[in-house]
Structures are given as C-alpha cells and as structure tokens.
Motif scaffolding. Sequence first.
Motif, PDB file in Angstrom:
ATOM      1  N   GLN A 153       0.791  -1.209  -0.091  1.00  7.05           N
ATOM      2  CA  GLN A 153       0.058  -0.100   0.010  1.00  7.05           C
ATOM      3  C   GLN A 153       0.969   1.321   0.185  1.00  7.05           C
ATOM      4  O   GLN A 153       1.959   1.532   0.790  1.00  7.05           O
ATOM      5  N   ARG A 154       0.400   2.270  -0.958  1.00  7.94           N
ATOM      6  CA  ARG A 154       1.223   3.624  -0.877  1.00  7.94           C
ATOM      7  C   ARG A 154       0.601   4.381  -0.026  1.00  7.94           C
ATOM      8  O   ARG A 154      -0.719   4.585  -0.052  1.00  7.94           O
ATOM      9  N   ARG A 155       1.406   5.338   0.942  1.00  7.31           N
ATOM     10  CA  ARG A 155       0.920   6.106   1.924  1.00  7.31           C
ATOM     11  C   ARG A 155       1.580   7.495   1.704  1.00  7.31           C
ATOM     12  O   ARG A 155       2.724   7.361   1.261  1.00  7.31           O
ATOM     13  N   TYR A 156       0.903   8.492   2.259  1.00 13.17           N
ATOM     14  CA  TYR A 156       1.316   9.807   2.026  1.00 13.17           C
ATOM     15  C   TYR A 156       1.369  10.291   3.522  1.00 13.17           C
ATOM     16  O   TYR A 156       0.218  10.385   4.230  1.00 13.17           O
ATOM     17  N   ILE A 157       2.531  10.760   3.731  1.00 15.75           N
ATOM     18  CA  ILE A 157       2.736  11.476   5.272  1.00 15.75           C
ATOM     19  C   ILE A 157       2.740  13.036   5.064  1.00 15.75           C
ATOM     20  O   ILE A 157       3.598  13.723   4.306  1.00 15.75           O
ATOM     21  N   LEU A 158       1.917  13.602   5.782  1.00 16.22           N
ATOM     22  CA  LEU A 158       2.031  15.207   5.700  1.00 16.22           C
ATOM     23  C   LEU A 158       2.640  15.491   7.184  1.00 16.22           C
ATOM     24  O   LEU A 158       2.216  15.129   8.201  1.00 16.22           O
ATOM     25  N   ALA A 159       3.832  16.165   7.156  1.00 17.37           N
ATOM     26  CA  ALA A 159       4.440  17.078   8.125  1.00 17.37           C
ATOM     27  C   ALA A 159       4.602  18.359   8.057  1.00 17.37           C
ATOM     28  O   ALA A 159       4.928  19.055   6.987  1.00 17.37           O
ATOM     29  N   VAL A 160       4.829  19.007   9.192  1.00 12.90           N
ATOM     30  CA  VAL A 160       5.122  20.530   9.211  1.00 12.90           C
ATOM     31  C   VAL A 160       6.386  20.542  10.413  1.00 12.90           C
ATOM     32  O   VAL A 160       6.374  19.935  11.413  1.00 12.90           O
ATOM     33  N   ILE A 161       7.255  21.572   9.882  1.00 13.92           N
ATOM     34  CA  ILE A 161       8.582  21.535  10.805  1.00 13.92           C
ATOM     35  C   ILE A 161       8.667  23.327  11.342  1.00 13.92           C
ATOM     36  O   ILE A 161       8.172  24.178  10.489  1.00 13.92           O
ATOM     37  N   GLU A 162       8.914  23.563  12.327  1.00 15.86           N
ATOM     38  CA  GLU A 162       9.010  24.940  12.571  1.00 15.86           C
ATOM     39  C   GLU A 162      10.555  25.518  12.496  1.00 15.86           C
ATOM     40  O   GLU A 162      11.622  24.672  13.051  1.00 15.86           O
ATOM     41  N   ALA A 183      12.516  27.814  13.438  1.00 17.72           N
ATOM     42  CA  ALA A 183      13.285  28.352  14.704  1.00 17.72           C
ATOM     43  C   ALA A 183      13.962  27.207  15.457  1.00 17.72           C
ATOM     44  O   ALA A 183      14.891  27.107  15.977  1.00 17.72           O
ATOM     45  N   THR A 184      12.765  26.426  16.121  1.00 14.92           N
ATOM     46  CA  THR A 184      12.929  25.303  17.078  1.00 14.92           C
ATOM     47  C   THR A 184      13.200  24.114  16.413  1.00 14.92           C
ATOM     48  O   THR A 184      13.724  23.115  17.297  1.00 14.92           O
ATOM     49  N   GLN A 185      13.034  23.907  15.322  1.00  7.91           N
ATOM     50  CA  GLN A 185      13.205  22.650  14.738  1.00  7.91           C
ATOM     51  C   GLN A 185      11.895  21.465  14.957  1.00  7.91           C
ATOM     52  O   GLN A 185      12.312  20.470  14.806  1.00  7.91           O
ATOM     53  N   ARG A 186      11.095  21.981  15.680  1.00  6.19           N
ATOM     54  CA  ARG A 186      10.167  21.076  16.277  1.00  6.19           C
ATOM     55  C   ARG A 186       9.075  20.618  14.876  1.00  6.19           C
ATOM     56  O   ARG A 186       8.992  21.406  14.178  1.00  6.19           O
ATOM     57  N   VAL A 187       9.097  19.221  14.926  1.00  7.70           N
ATOM     58  CA  VAL A 187       8.241  18.817  13.720  1.00  7.70           C
ATOM     59  C   VAL A 187       7.122  18.068  14.194  1.00  7.70           C
ATOM     60  O   VAL A 187       6.819  17.626  15.288  1.00  7.70           O
ATOM     61  N   ARG A 188       5.938  18.349  13.385  1.00 11.05           N
ATOM     62  CA  ARG A 188       4.550  17.994  13.504  1.00 11.05           C
ATOM     63  C   ARG A 188       4.218  16.875  12.457  1.00 11.05           C
ATOM     64  O   ARG A 188       4.136  17.419  11.176  1.00 11.05           O
ATOM     65  N   VAL A 189       4.051  15.647  12.767  1.00 17.37           N
ATOM     66  CA  VAL A 189       3.520  14.960  11.802  1.00 17.37           C
ATOM     67  C   VAL A 189       1.962  14.997  11.907  1.00 17.37           C
ATOM     68  O   VAL A 189       1.314  14.568  12.854  1.00 17.37           O
ATOM     69  N   LEU A 190       1.361  15.446  10.601  1.00 16.80           N
ATOM     70  CA  LEU A 190      -0.216  15.661  10.581  1.00 16.80           C
ATOM     71  C   LEU A 190      -0.978  14.786  10.372  1.00 16.80           C
ATOM     72  O   LEU A 190      -2.097  14.738  10.619  1.00 16.80           O
ATOM     73  N   GLY A 191      -0.514  13.754   9.781  1.00 18.93           N
ATOM     74  CA  GLY A 191      -1.539  12.459   9.463  1.00 18.93           C
ATOM     75  C   GLY A 191      -0.696  11.731   8.314  1.00 18.93           C
ATOM     76  O   GLY A 191       0.111  11.913   7.517  1.00 18.93           O
ATOM     77  N   VAL A 192      -1.345  10.513   8.193  1.00 17.33           N
ATOM     78  CA  VAL A 192      -0.924   9.519   7.173  1.00 17.33           C
ATOM     79  C   VAL A 192      -2.195   9.196   6.147  1.00 17.33           C
ATOM     80  O   VAL A 192      -3.109   8.747   7.042  1.00 17.33           O
TER      81      VAL A 192
END
Length: 233
Positions: free
Chosen positions: A62-71, A73-82
Amino acid sequence: MHGELTTLGIKVAPSTVWEILKQEGVDPAPERASTTWADFLRSQADALLACDFIETVTLNGQRRYILAVIEHATQRVRVLGVTAHPTASWVLQAFKNLVMDLEDAGCRARYLIRDRDGKFPELMDEILAEAGIHTVLTGVRVPRMNAIMERWVRSCRRELLDRCLLWNERHLRHALHEYEAFYNRHRAHQALDQAAPLRAVPDPITDPAGIVDLNVRRRDRLGGVLHEYSRAA
C-alpha cells in the motif's frame, strides 16, 4: 558614489568607481538593498513553518502519504497525518488541526513555506490566512528553497523509513509517532548546539569523578531502531 564625488568637484569615470567596488567585493547599490531568500529565512525564522508530503510503501504494497510540518526556529516537527488518499478535505482538516495546535502551543507563525504540489488545495491558503499565516510558494524544481523541511524528510527516511519493516498503515502511524517524540525530545541537533526542539542541553559534568561513576541507561524505541540515552536518577 560617483555622484557624490562630482558634487565635491572630483572628476572620475564611473567605470573607475565600479572597478574599486568590485575589488572590495561590494555589490552595486540595488543588489545591496534587495533581500535574498537566505536573508528572509534568517530574519523570519521565529515566524516560519514549512511543510511537505513524504511518500512511502508498506510491506503489504500500500502506498501512503505522510504530511508533516516543521518550525524553522525550534526545528520542532509535527506529523499531521498519514493517508492513502490525500484528498482536499483530508488536507484541509489536517491544517485546521495544525492551526488549533499552534494556538495551544503559543506559536506565532506568520509564514508557511510549501512547494507547488497539487495535493495542496487552494482553500488551504485561505484557512491559513484567516489564522494570520501567509503561504510562501517555492520556485519550480527548487527544493533548496524548502531546505529545512527537505532535511527532515531525509532524516526521517534514513533513520526510520529505510530501517523499519512497516507492515501497514497502523504500524506506520505508530512508527511515526515514536520518531516524532524521539526527534523533538531527545535527538541532538547540530543546528541547536546539540539540544533537541523540546529539550535543552544539560549542564556539563565538571567533576571528573562524576564521569567515572556515571550511570547511563538506554531506552530503545521501535525494537532498537532508535536509542535514547540518559543518566540514571
């Protein structure tokens, strides 16, 4: 400069001024006044977010798409979903959740850098604009304009996706959750002087005896794919 010299009664050819500036490594005035992309990133780092999609395939094909966001300044990452189907409604809901999360965290983002991927719907920019976040598009085939996000994508692939046998979407979600926690709370970042986005660098041990008797514990994540080291209490 040529004009000011003229007002002083000093006659000199414009080409002479140009040669002097060139030898000193000084750009022409219009170029000195312009803001480069690197200058923009440095000056607005505290207000910058970046996002991207990562594509992967699980063992069941199965092919899956991961959406992520990074800040930035802080380099903090948030995985928004799959998801297997990054529809407009799915992407919109993911960014609505992001806006609420940023408000709860007190993050005052003003810009979001993204590429021109067709998976991003136009309405997404309106949702972000209502939250005071302006969307900045990268140039066509210029991934370096989103270098910090691309660097995280590379780390995620090298440290997680390329080292794990991910059976299905549920397993992928679990692995990403573990990696997000590891990346934000433990992994040392050179850009942050070896701190983590949500962890400061501890005070160094100044007593040599403290190093000799140091008791270190290791915590394994994902069956040993990721390791975390800490001092025993």
